[in-house]
Motif scaffolding. Structure first.
Motif, PDB file in Angstrom:
ATOM      1  N   THR A 100      52.666  67.547  81.211  1.00 20.36           N
ATOM      2  CA  THR A 100      53.984  66.940  81.052  1.00 20.36           C
ATOM      3  C   THR A 100      54.940  67.915  80.387  1.00 20.36           C
ATOM      4  O   THR A 100      54.507  68.844  79.681  1.00 20.36           O
ATOM      5  CB  THR A 100      53.876  65.642  80.222  1.00 20.36           C
ATOM      6  OG1 THR A 100      55.161  65.015  80.128  1.00 20.36           O
ATOM      7  CG2 THR A 100      53.348  65.922  78.826  1.00 20.36           C
ATOM      8  N   ILE A 101      56.239  67.711  80.620  1.00 21.01           N
ATOM      9  CA  ILE A 101      57.261  68.605  80.082  1.00 21.01           C
ATOM     10  C   ILE A 101      58.450  67.787  79.608  1.00 21.01           C
ATOM     11  O   ILE A 101      58.753  66.725  80.172  1.00 21.01           O
ATOM     12  CB  ILE A 101      57.700  69.645  81.145  1.00 21.01           C
ATOM     13  CG1 ILE A 101      58.549  70.751  80.521  1.00 21.01           C
ATOM     14  CG2 ILE A 101      58.458  68.977  82.289  1.00 21.01           C
ATOM     15  CD1 ILE A 101      58.778  71.930  81.464  1.00 21.01           C
ATOM     16  N   ASP A 102      59.102  68.262  78.552  1.00 17.26           N
ATOM     17  CA  ASP A 102      60.297  67.592  78.044  1.00 17.26           C
ATOM     18  C   ASP A 102      61.188  68.615  77.353  1.00 17.26           C
ATOM     19  O   ASP A 102      60.686  69.542  76.701  1.00 17.26           O
ATOM     20  CB  ASP A 102      59.928  66.485  77.052  1.00 17.26           C
ATOM     21  CG  ASP A 102      61.110  65.601  76.713  1.00 17.26           C
ATOM     22  OD1 ASP A 102      61.623  64.924  77.624  1.00 17.26           O
ATOM     23  OD2 ASP A 102      61.538  65.582  75.543  1.00 17.26           O
ATOM     24  N   CYS A 103      62.495  68.445  77.507  1.00 16.22           N
ATOM     25  CA  CYS A 103      63.463  69.283  76.803  1.00 16.22           C
ATOM     26  C   CYS A 103      64.122  68.416  75.741  1.00 16.22           C
ATOM     27  O   CYS A 103      64.763  67.411  76.059  1.00 16.22           O
ATOM     28  CB  CYS A 103      64.507  69.822  77.781  1.00 16.22           C
ATOM     29  SG  CYS A 103      65.400  71.273  77.161  1.00 16.22           S
ATOM     30  N   SER A 104      63.932  68.768  74.477  1.00 11.62           N
ATOM     31  CA  SER A 104      64.423  67.935  73.390  1.00 11.62           C
ATOM     32  C   SER A 104      65.940  68.087  73.241  1.00 11.62           C
ATOM     33  O   SER A 104      66.541  69.022  73.775  1.00 11.62           O
ATOM     34  CB  SER A 104      63.721  68.303  72.085  1.00 11.62           C
ATOM     35  OG  SER A 104      64.161  69.570  71.623  1.00 11.62           O
ATOM     36  N   PRO A 105      66.593  67.167  72.526  1.00 10.18           N
ATOM     37  CA  PRO A 105      68.046  67.234  72.375  1.00 10.18           C
ATOM     38  C   PRO A 105      68.554  68.518  71.725  1.00 10.18           C
ATOM     39  O   PRO A 105      69.736  68.862  71.880  1.00 10.18           O
ATOM     40  CB  PRO A 105      68.353  66.019  71.493  1.00 10.18           C
ATOM     41  CG  PRO A 105      67.268  65.044  71.811  1.00 10.18           C
ATOM     42  CD  PRO A 105      66.048  65.901  71.999  1.00 10.18           C
ATOM     43  N   ASN A 106      67.706  69.246  70.999  1.00 10.07           N
ATOM     44  CA  ASN A 106      68.144  70.520  70.415  1.00 10.07           C
ATOM     45  C   ASN A 106      67.866  71.709  71.338  1.00 10.07           C
ATOM     46  O   ASN A 106      68.046  72.861  70.943  1.00 10.07           O
ATOM     47  CB  ASN A 106      67.486  70.746  69.054  1.00 10.07           C
ATOM     48  CG  ASN A 106      65.966  70.817  69.133  1.00 10.07           C
ATOM     49  OD1 ASN A 106      65.391  70.869  70.226  1.00 10.07           O
ATOM     50  ND2 ASN A 106      65.311  70.806  67.975  1.00 10.07           N
ATOM     51  N   GLY A 107      67.410  71.421  72.577  1.00  9.88           N
ATOM     52  CA  GLY A 107      67.187  72.472  73.559  1.00  9.88           C
ATOM     53  C   GLY A 107      65.810  73.092  73.537  1.00  9.88           C
ATOM     54  O   GLY A 107      65.515  73.957  74.368  1.00  9.88           O
ATOM     55  N   LYS A 108      64.945  72.673  72.641  1.00  3.83           N
ATOM     56  CA  LYS A 108      63.590  73.222  72.593  1.00  3.83           C
ATOM     57  C   LYS A 108      62.770  72.674  73.751  1.00  3.83           C
ATOM     58  O   LYS A 108      62.858  71.497  74.092  1.00  3.83           O
ATOM     59  CB  LYS A 108      62.933  72.877  71.258  1.00  3.83           C
ATOM     60  CG  LYS A 108      61.542  73.476  71.072  1.00  3.83           C
ATOM     61  CD  LYS A 108      60.960  73.136  69.692  1.00  3.83           C
ATOM     62  CE  LYS A 108      61.665  73.887  68.584  1.00  3.83           C
ATOM     63  NZ  LYS A 108      60.949  73.705  67.278  1.00  3.83           N
ATOM     64  N   TRP A 109      61.976  73.559  74.370  1.00  6.50           N
ATOM     65  CA  TRP A 109      61.098  73.152  75.467  1.00  6.50           C
ATOM     66  C   TRP A 109      59.762  72.681  74.909  1.00  6.50           C
ATOM     67  O   TRP A 109      59.185  73.317  74.003  1.00  6.50           O
ATOM     68  CB  TRP A 109      60.839  74.306  76.420  1.00  6.50           C
ATOM     69  CG  TRP A 109      62.040  74.839  77.130  1.00  6.50           C
ATOM     70  CD1 TRP A 109      63.328  74.408  77.035  1.00  6.50           C
ATOM     71  CD2 TRP A 109      62.063  75.942  78.044  1.00  6.50           C
ATOM     72  NE1 TRP A 109      64.146  75.147  77.838  1.00  6.50           N
ATOM     73  CE2 TRP A 109      63.409  76.095  78.472  1.00  6.50           C
ATOM     74  CE3 TRP A 109      61.084  76.785  78.546  1.00  6.50           C
ATOM     75  CZ2 TRP A 109      63.786  77.090  79.370  1.00  6.50           C
ATOM     76  CZ3 TRP A 109      61.448  77.772  79.442  1.00  6.50           C
ATOM     77  CH2 TRP A 109      62.791  77.908  79.852  1.00  6.50           C
ATOM     78  N   TRP A 110      59.240  71.590  75.485  1.00  9.01           N
ATOM     79  CA  TRP A 110      57.943  71.057  75.091  1.00  9.01           C
ATOM     80  C   TRP A 110      57.069  70.829  76.317  1.00  9.01           C
ATOM     81  O   TRP A 110      57.538  70.296  77.327  1.00  9.01           O
ATOM     82  CB  TRP A 110      58.101  69.730  74.345  1.00  9.01           C
ATOM     83  CG  TRP A 110      58.620  69.891  72.954  1.00  9.01           C
ATOM     84  CD1 TRP A 110      59.932  69.950  72.556  1.00  9.01           C
ATOM     85  CD2 TRP A 110      57.845  70.033  71.762  1.00  9.01           C
ATOM     86  NE1 TRP A 110      60.019  70.119  71.209  1.00  9.01           N
ATOM     87  CE2 TRP A 110      58.750  70.171  70.687  1.00  9.01           C
ATOM     88  CE3 TRP A 110      56.474  70.039  71.506  1.00  9.01           C
ATOM     89  CZ2 TRP A 110      58.328  70.325  69.376  1.00  9.01           C
ATOM     90  CZ3 TRP A 110      56.043  70.192  70.198  1.00  9.01           C
ATOM     91  CH2 TRP A 110      56.966  70.330  69.154  1.00  9.01           C
ATOM     92  N   VAL A 111      55.805  71.238  76.235  1.00 11.31           N
ATOM     93  CA  VAL A 111      54.791  70.905  77.232  1.00 11.31           C
ATOM     94  C   VAL A 111      53.560  70.421  76.484  1.00 11.31           C
ATOM     95  O   VAL A 111      53.345  70.772  75.315  1.00 11.31           O
ATOM     96  CB  VAL A 111      54.438  72.106  78.140  1.00 11.31           C
ATOM     97  CG1 VAL A 111      55.582  72.434  79.082  1.00 11.31           C
ATOM     98  CG2 VAL A 111      54.042  73.323  77.316  1.00 11.31           C
TER      99      VAL A 111
END
Length: 297
Positions: A100-111
């Motif tokens: 899974t992947i998500d881009c947080s409101p501060n622009g940080k990428w998460w997987v």
């Protein structure tokens, strides 16, 4: 052969298996198997792109800078400009299978993925920070609700939260019977829904400490949720769409084809849904009865 040629010129093909939608203020993007990426400015006409190597996509998200990031099964992140039609891969150096992947409101990428592993990048994928719960469980979904708060669902019914921007993650609760969640939607850390293969839909209002199985008039597996103006829809197998009314899930698009629906997006005042074998529907969610404007299959 003329009919074959005409079909091959179409943006959507029966060999497509769509997985996920995302959009920014101007463009919608739909990703699937075999490197398929569709982009549209109006939700009606689509441009088809096949990426090099034909990666199988798992998820896609939009960042605050309007760029798109998508995760493929080979642990690559594909990055596009806001137009959604020019993509470049970045390899994520992890021994775990990412899901899974998500881009947080501060622009940080998460997987996130195997062995309860979370990876984050604040420099657009050039370097990564890793965090794990040391549990042999697959993270199936992670979503940042704000810069500081996020929720994640995992194998064996684990429900995980962070309240410090992902610096630390804690198991907040467990779903009944080690439930494997395929879909999740949360309005806050406290309140949300999960669903999976057996058609069960569970609801929590206390951060996963307890879960309530909600009544549904369908038993098809559920693969995705989509909220529209405070109304929650669920997509399932056999091209089924459910709508939450009170505390019950009602079928608004009955089983119509032996094909899953997995991708959903509210774009240009329409609910776009897509799934296996090129299935694509544009739905008017405000109609008294669910109105399907067009179907590709």
């Amino acid at each position: 052969m003329d009919k074959v040629t005409v079909q091959l010129d179409q943006a959507m093909q029966r060999t497509d298996f769509y997985q996920a939608f995302a959009s920014n203020t101007e463009t919608a993007v739909l990703v699937g198997n075999s490197g398929v990426v569709l982009s549209s400015a109006d939700g009606a006409t689509w441009k088809r792109t096949i990426l090099n190597g034909q990666p199988s996509f798992l998820a896609v998200d939009t960042c605050p800078d309007q760029r798109f990031i998508a995760l493929s099964f080979d642990n690559h992140i594909w990055v596009s400009s806001p137009s959604g039609d020019d993509w470049a891969p970045i390899k994520v150096d992890s021994q775990e299978q990412l899901m899974t992947i998500d881009c947080s409101p501060n622009g940080k990428w998460w997987v996130a993925g195997g062995f309860s592993t979370f990876l984050s990048s604040s420099d657009k994928g050039q370097s990564w920070q890793s965090n794990t719960l040391e549990e042999d469980a697959i993270i199936t979904d992670v979503v940042f609700l704000s810069e500081q708060e996020a929720v994640a669902t995992a194998e064996f019914g684990m429900f995980v939260v962070t309240e410090d921007g992902g610096n630390t993650w804690q198991v907040s609760g467990f779903m009944p019977a080690e439930f494997y969640p395929h879909a999740a939607y949360f309005t806050s850390i406290a309140e949300g829904w999960v669903a999976g293969l057996n058609g069960f839909i569970y609801y929590t209002k206390n951060s996963g400490n307890t879960w309530h199985k909600q009544s549904a008039d369908s038993t098809v597996p559920i693969y995705q949720f989509q909220e529209i103006d405070g109304v929650l829809f669920a997509l399932g197998d056999n091209a089924t769409v459910l709508k939450l009314t009170g505390d019950q899930w009602k079928t608004v698009q009955p089983a119509s084809a032996p094909i899953y629906l997995r991708a959903a997006l509210y774009f240009k005042q329409k609910l776009l849904v897509a799934g296996g074998r090129g299935m694509f529907m544009t739905i008017d969610p405000n109609a008294a009865a669910l109105s399907v404007d067009n179907t590709e299959l």
